[in-house]
Design an enzyme around this catalytic site. Structure first.
Site, mmCIF file in Angstrom:
data_model
loop_
_atom_site.group_PDB
_atom_site.id
_atom_site.type_symbol
_atom_site.label_atom_id
_atom_site.label_comp_id
_atom_site.label_asym_id
_atom_site.label_seq_id
_atom_site.Cartn_x
_atom_site.Cartn_y
_atom_site.Cartn_z
ATOM 1 C CG ASP A 16 -11.647 12.148 49.546
ATOM 2 O OD1 ASP A 16 -11.344 13.213 50.117
ATOM 3 O OD2 ASP A 16 -10.899 11.566 48.747
ATOM 4 C CG ASP A 18 -8.542 16.391 46.130
ATOM 5 O OD1 ASP A 18 -8.437 17.099 45.125
ATOM 6 O OD2 ASP A 18 -8.625 16.837 47.293
ATOM 7 C CG ASP A 312 -8.709 8.694 46.874
ATOM 8 O OD1 ASP A 312 -9.235 9.550 47.611
ATOM 9 O OD2 ASP A 312 -7.507 8.729 46.544
#
Length: 451
Positions: A16, A18, A312
């Site tokens: 991922d 961000d 996250d």
């Protein structure tokens, strides 16, 4: 399943973007996200101007894993069995007596025993990541304002929050310089973004040189993705990745069928025609895990290539990648930094807690005085219940769906690729998969109650 996990055994390493590869300066980015919504609500929807003023103490309200009941304006913290450990109405925390009267010892009405409970619903919203958390504070303050000025008991402000998302974060907002968020990030990226360390850049090249296929799968649009990657990795960032997928619309990327979510070709950051399949490496938009899997089989020459995905968000990354695609998953969990100084004996009834005092905002990953630990909590607020420590719903999901959890990619970047991590699933322990070590609140996990 083997008790150990090693990157050397993986054919494909996915990320991922961000809050995973790209780390944000959280105090700055949180204020920017908050302001992007608050100014929209005040200027476009007529909400009270008091929403525009935020004190350092206000940020203590933010805690991952909270659920907002969209109708009654209550925020709740869940135990792993679905009972409510703490709750607030807006930012006002409920005392134990009120908590017991409101929720008792029952499962929360929207709780589902499957830990994959949806984070998106018409009835509730679960705050899952650092983009979400400023919105939690804003929504809580909206409830405060509407309760104070209008005497409201039920709420329908969520439609205005959704309108704020559309205004500030729609697909064309970056290109059009629309809203507050993107223009400010473009103006001064260094204020909001942390460049990747040299150790992380070297580690990515090491993975590439070891023959791993590198993926970048982000729900950010291609133009914003390009800005972030250039800032954190350099102008040649695209050379690191075999496949880049933007506007992936996770978790749908993993859960939806190819017909529901086809890949689209990109041209000058604009989405083009839908593709019947994914035939070669490159940069694409939207898409689905089924077509990606077929390409990975072709690229690796293996019928079942082994994929690990770093992310996250439990909702968008970890749960769907494990549940739908059976990928290995590495959870980036900055709470491993912020929760380590909190000790179980510090649990006390809410009415005894003093007001948080301080001139600087605490990092969003640090312990919330209002909500306590992200990992465990006391049942002291529940009626006719012995005061014991229990795992939170969020903590249970980590050990159920993550292969390992780490505070940042940097924490493992200098390890050899064949380093063997201990999996969460290797034993009955809820702490096995935390690297480099579990938070101190879980160090005595044997004494915790699993209900």
């Amino acid at each position: 399943m083997a008790q150990r996990f090693s990157l050397a055994a993986c054919d494909v390493v996915g990320f991922d973007l961000d809050h995973t590869l790209c780390r944000y300066n959280l105090p700055e980015s949180a204020r920017l996200i908050y302001n992007s919504f608050a100014e929209f609500l005040v200027k476009e929807k007529g909400y009270d101007k008091e929403l525009l003023t935020v004190t350092p103490e206000d940020w203590d309200f933010c805690c991952k894993g909270l659920a907002l009941d969209l109708e009654d304006g209550n925020f709740i913290k869940l135990a792993d069995n679905g009972t409510v450990l703490r709750a607030s109405h807006g930012t006002r925390m409920m005392a134990p007596e009120e908590l017991a009267k409101e929720y008792g010892r029952k499962e929360w009405k929207y709780f589902m025993s499957d830990p994959g409970m949806a984070c998106r619903s018409g009835k509730y919203y679960i705050y899952d990541n650092y983009f979400d958390l400023p919105g939690a504070l804003l929504c809580a303050r909206v409830v405060d304002s509407l309760t104070k000025h209008n005497g409201q008991r039920t709420f329908d402000f969520w439609k205005d929050i959704v309108a704020g998302i559309q205004y500030n974060y729609k697909m064309s907002a970056f290109k059009e310089n629309c809203g507050i968020y993107f223009p400010e990030i473009k103006r001064d990226p260094g204020r909001y973004l942390h460049s990747c360390s040299e150790s992380v850049k070297k580690w990515l090249r090491q993975l590439k040189n070891a023959g791993k296929i590198l993926l970048l799968i982000t729900s950010s649009h291609s133009d914003y993705c390009r800005l972030l990657c250039k800032h954190i990795l350099g102008n040649d960032f695209a050379d690191l990745f075999d496949i880049v997928i933007t506007n992936a619309l996770k978790p749908g990327f993993f859960s939806h069928s190819p017909s529901q979510r086809p890949f689209r070709r990109l041209e000058d950051d604009e989405e083009q025609e839908a593709l019947p399949s994914l035939d070669k490496p490159g940069w694409y938009s939207q898409g689905n895990a089924v077509h990606l899997h077929e390409l990975l089989k072709k690229m690796t020459g293996k019928p079942e290539p082994k994929v690990v995905y770093f992310g996250d968000s439990m909702h968008s990354d970890i749960f769907p990648a494990r549940h739908y695609s059976n990928w290995e998953t590495v959870l980036i969990l900055e709470e491993l930094i912020g929760d380590r100084d909190w000790k179980p004996e510090e649990v006390e009834p809410l009415e005894k807690k003093g007001k948080y005092e301080g001139q600087k905002s605490k990092p969003l990953y640090s312990l919330s005085d209002k909500w306590g630990s992200f990992f465990i909590d006391s049942t002291s607020g529940l009626e006719n219940t012995e005061d014991v420590l229990v795992y939170t719903w969020s903590c249970k999901r980590i050990s159920t769906y993550s292969t390992i959890a780490i505070p940042s990619i940097e924490a493992i970047a200098e390890l050899p690729l064949d380093y063997e991590f201990t999996r969460f699933s290797s034993s009955n322990s809820n702490t096995a998969g935390y690297y480099p070590s579990p938070p101190l609140v879980l160090a005595n996990g044997e004494s915790l109650t699993t209900k």
